[in-house]
Design a protein around this motif. Structure first.
Motif, mmCIF file in Angstrom:
data_model
loop_
_atom_site.group_PDB
_atom_site.id
_atom_site.type_symbol
_atom_site.label_atom_id
_atom_site.label_comp_id
_atom_site.label_asym_id
_atom_site.label_seq_id
_atom_site.Cartn_x
_atom_site.Cartn_y
_atom_site.Cartn_z
ATOM 1 N N VAL A 95 0.842 -1.195 0.000
ATOM 2 C CA VAL A 95 0.000 0.000 0.000
ATOM 3 C C VAL A 95 0.877 1.245 0.000
ATOM 4 O O VAL A 95 1.853 1.335 0.751
ATOM 5 C CB VAL A 95 -0.943 -0.012 1.217
ATOM 6 N N GLY A 96 0.555 2.185 -0.880
ATOM 7 C CA GLY A 96 1.312 3.427 -1.003
ATOM 8 C C GLY A 96 2.293 3.437 -2.155
ATOM 9 O O GLY A 96 2.778 4.506 -2.532
ATOM 10 N N ASP A 97 2.586 2.261 -2.731
ATOM 11 C CA ASP A 97 3.494 2.211 -3.875
ATOM 12 C C ASP A 97 2.863 2.904 -5.083
ATOM 13 O O ASP A 97 1.657 2.770 -5.330
ATOM 14 C CB ASP A 97 3.819 0.761 -4.257
ATOM 15 N N VAL A 98 3.681 3.620 -5.833
ATOM 16 C CA VAL A 98 3.226 4.268 -7.063
ATOM 17 C C VAL A 98 3.158 3.224 -8.178
ATOM 18 O O VAL A 98 4.080 2.425 -8.352
ATOM 19 C CB VAL A 98 4.174 5.409 -7.472
ATOM 20 N N VAL A 99 2.049 3.219 -8.912
ATOM 21 C CA VAL A 99 1.872 2.273 -10.012
ATOM 22 C C VAL A 99 1.329 2.996 -11.241
ATOM 23 O O VAL A 99 0.736 4.067 -11.136
ATOM 24 C CB VAL A 99 0.909 1.117 -9.633
ATOM 25 N N LEU A 100 1.541 2.386 -12.392
ATOM 26 C CA LEU A 100 1.040 2.907 -13.659
ATOM 27 C C LEU A 100 0.191 1.831 -14.314
ATOM 28 O O LEU A 100 0.586 0.665 -14.370
ATOM 29 C CB LEU A 100 2.204 3.270 -14.594
ATOM 30 N N ALA A 101 -0.988 2.230 -14.796
ATOM 31 C CA ALA A 101 -1.877 1.313 -15.516
ATOM 32 C C ALA A 101 -1.795 1.635 -17.005
ATOM 33 O O ALA A 101 -1.968 2.787 -17.405
ATOM 34 C CB ALA A 101 -3.313 1.455 -15.024
ATOM 35 N N ILE A 102 -1.511 0.612 -17.800
ATOM 36 C CA ILE A 102 -1.381 0.786 -19.241
ATOM 37 C C ILE A 102 -2.544 0.082 -19.923
ATOM 38 O O ILE A 102 -2.886 -1.059 -19.577
ATOM 39 C CB ILE A 102 -0.050 0.184 -19.747
ATOM 40 N N GLY A 103 -3.152 0.748 -20.895
ATOM 41 C CA GLY A 103 -4.284 0.120 -21.576
ATOM 42 C C GLY A 103 -4.587 0.793 -22.896
ATOM 43 O O GLY A 103 -3.836 1.639 -23.387
ATOM 44 N N TYR A 136 -11.331 -17.515 -6.143
ATOM 45 C CA TYR A 136 -9.918 -17.270 -6.368
ATOM 46 C C TYR A 136 -9.707 -15.807 -6.716
ATOM 47 O O TYR A 136 -9.808 -15.415 -7.869
ATOM 48 C CB TYR A 136 -9.408 -18.169 -7.500
ATOM 49 N N GLU A 137 -9.438 -15.016 -5.712
ATOM 50 C CA GLU A 137 -9.276 -13.598 -5.935
ATOM 51 C C GLU A 137 -7.957 -13.134 -5.320
ATOM 52 O O GLU A 137 -6.937 -13.750 -5.518
ATOM 53 C CB GLU A 137 -10.474 -12.835 -5.381
ATOM 54 N N GLY A 138 -7.975 -12.057 -4.561
ATOM 55 C CA GLY A 138 -6.762 -11.521 -3.981
ATOM 56 C C GLY A 138 -6.252 -10.348 -4.788
ATOM 57 O O GLY A 138 -5.069 -10.217 -5.057
ATOM 58 N N TYR A 139 -7.160 -9.464 -5.192
ATOM 59 C CA TYR A 139 -6.820 -8.368 -6.091
ATOM 60 C C TYR A 139 -5.932 -7.311 -5.442
ATOM 61 O O TYR A 139 -5.965 -7.100 -4.237
ATOM 62 C CB TYR A 139 -8.092 -7.659 -6.564
ATOM 63 N N ILE A 140 -5.163 -6.614 -6.303
ATOM 64 C CA ILE A 140 -4.490 -5.379 -5.924
ATOM 65 C C ILE A 140 -5.476 -4.250 -6.208
ATOM 66 O O ILE A 140 -6.010 -4.153 -7.313
ATOM 67 C CB ILE A 140 -3.211 -5.166 -6.763
ATOM 68 N N GLN A 141 -5.719 -3.401 -5.222
ATOM 69 C CA GLN A 141 -6.598 -2.245 -5.422
ATOM 70 C C GLN A 141 -5.740 -1.010 -5.652
ATOM 71 O O GLN A 141 -4.770 -0.764 -4.929
ATOM 72 C CB GLN A 141 -7.490 -2.028 -4.198
ATOM 73 N N THR A 142 -6.088 -0.252 -6.683
ATOM 74 C CA THR A 142 -5.343 0.958 -7.000
ATOM 75 C C THR A 142 -6.298 2.064 -7.435
ATOM 76 O O THR A 142 -7.405 1.785 -7.884
ATOM 77 C CB THR A 142 -4.315 0.699 -8.122
ATOM 78 N N ASP A 143 -5.842 3.318 -7.272
ATOM 79 C CA ASP A 143 -6.643 4.424 -7.798
ATOM 80 C C ASP A 143 -6.090 4.904 -9.139
ATOM 81 O O ASP A 143 -6.517 5.934 -9.652
ATOM 82 C CB ASP A 143 -6.741 5.573 -6.793
ATOM 83 N N ALA A 144 -5.127 4.169 -9.710
ATOM 84 C CA ALA A 144 -4.697 4.459 -11.081
ATOM 85 C C ALA A 144 -5.885 4.156 -11.984
ATOM 86 O O ALA A 144 -6.385 3.030 -12.003
ATOM 87 C CB ALA A 144 -3.501 3.604 -11.465
ATOM 88 N N ILE A 175 -2.295 -7.510 -13.605
ATOM 89 C CA ILE A 175 -3.046 -7.375 -14.845
ATOM 90 C C ILE A 175 -4.365 -6.688 -14.504
ATOM 91 O O ILE A 175 -5.151 -7.209 -13.697
ATOM 92 C CB ILE A 175 -3.332 -8.751 -15.504
ATOM 93 N N ASN A 176 -4.607 -5.517 -15.082
ATOM 94 C CA ASN A 176 -5.819 -4.751 -14.797
ATOM 95 C C ASN A 176 -7.046 -5.589 -15.143
ATOM 96 O O ASN A 176 -7.148 -6.115 -16.248
ATOM 97 C CB ASN A 176 -5.832 -3.450 -15.592
ATOM 98 N N THR A 177 -7.960 -5.726 -14.197
ATOM 99 C CA THR A 177 -9.038 -6.700 -14.340
ATOM 100 C C THR A 177 -10.415 -6.063 -14.373
ATOM 101 O O THR A 177 -11.231 -6.360 -15.232
ATOM 102 C CB THR A 177 -8.959 -7.737 -13.199
ATOM 103 N N LEU A 205 -9.152 -2.656 -9.803
ATOM 104 C CA LEU A 205 -8.630 -3.920 -9.281
ATOM 105 C C LEU A 205 -7.808 -4.642 -10.335
ATOM 106 O O LEU A 205 -8.182 -4.695 -11.503
ATOM 107 C CB LEU A 205 -9.785 -4.804 -8.809
ATOM 108 N N ALA A 206 -6.683 -5.196 -9.891
ATOM 109 C CA ALA A 206 -5.783 -5.910 -10.790
ATOM 110 C C ALA A 206 -5.461 -7.274 -10.193
ATOM 111 O O ALA A 206 -5.299 -7.409 -8.977
ATOM 112 C CB ALA A 206 -4.499 -5.108 -11.003
#
Length: 209
Positions: free
Chosen positions: A5-13, A40-48, A69-71, A91-92
């Motif tokens: 949590v708090g890591d900077v991420v970039l979403a590409i699409g 079977y989940e366990g997503y990464i939540q991001t505001d990207a 992988i953006n889901t 969610l990814a």
């Protein structure tokens, strides 16, 4: 790659046919469960921002490493225009889960899921230190399944697996799903207040479920 949590991420699409588009945000949660009708989940939540059409694109960290992988996106209610705008909850699927699925498909032509043959409900309780914990209470057993053969009974509470305490019920079910068939799983139970330790041979369903 490890993500927190708090890591900077970039979403590409490729939203709305605009070609490669990039949006930036931070990780706002990890291990998100209960968001879809899937065990079977366990997503990464991001505001990207993940616009419609960006699903399936890469979520990368600031070093360019793939983390997910953006889901899917969570949306607000439809506006007058009929649009359902995102609300900053995107969610990814974690990259390690996507990689294991890809490896299974390449090797076996399908996804291999570990299977214990139990139905469970999450039981909320408190640890000795007063912290809330989740335990799994066994509500059903598949006839002839790995759990039944190992001696697991109805109403047993699964408190640990392979020495790892069960503190999140859904995460524990994901842990089972990611085990390989044939794995000897050590299961610690609470049976009417008495500790029980058993070993179950993880199986797999014919349909991979």
């Amino acid at each position: 790659a490890d993500i927190a949590v708090g890591d900077v991420v970039l979403a590409i699409g490729n939203p709305y046919g605009f070609g490669h588009s990039v949006s930036q945000g931070i990780v706002s949660g990890v291990g998100r469960f209960g968001l879809q009708l899937s065990t079977y989940e366990g997503y990464i939540q991001t505001d990207a921002t993940i616009h419609l059409g960006s699903s399936g694109g890469a979520l990368i960290d600031n070093q360019g490493r793939l983390v997910g992988i953006n889901t899917l996106i969570y949306t607000a209610g439809a506006e007058r225009s009929g649009e359902t705008p995102g609300i900053g909850i995107n969610l990814a699927t974690p990259s390690e889960l996507a990689a294991s699925v890809l490896e299974d498909i390449v090797k076996y032509g399908r996804v291999i899921r570990g299977w214990l043959g139990v139905s469970v409900e999450v039981l909320l309780s408190e640890s000795q230190s007063g912290r809330p914990v989740q335990q799994l209470i066994v509500t059903d057993l598949a006839s002839g399944g790995p759990a039944e053969r190992a001696g697991i009974q109805l109403n047993d509470i699964i408190v640990a697996m392979d020495g790892e305490p069960v503190v999140d019920g859904r995460a524990a079910m994901l842990q089972i799903a990611q085990l390989r068939p044939g794995h000897l799983l050590r299961v610690n139970l609470d049976r009417k207040g008495a500790p029980v330790e058993l070993e179950a041979v993880v199986g797999t369903r014919a349909n991979g479920g």
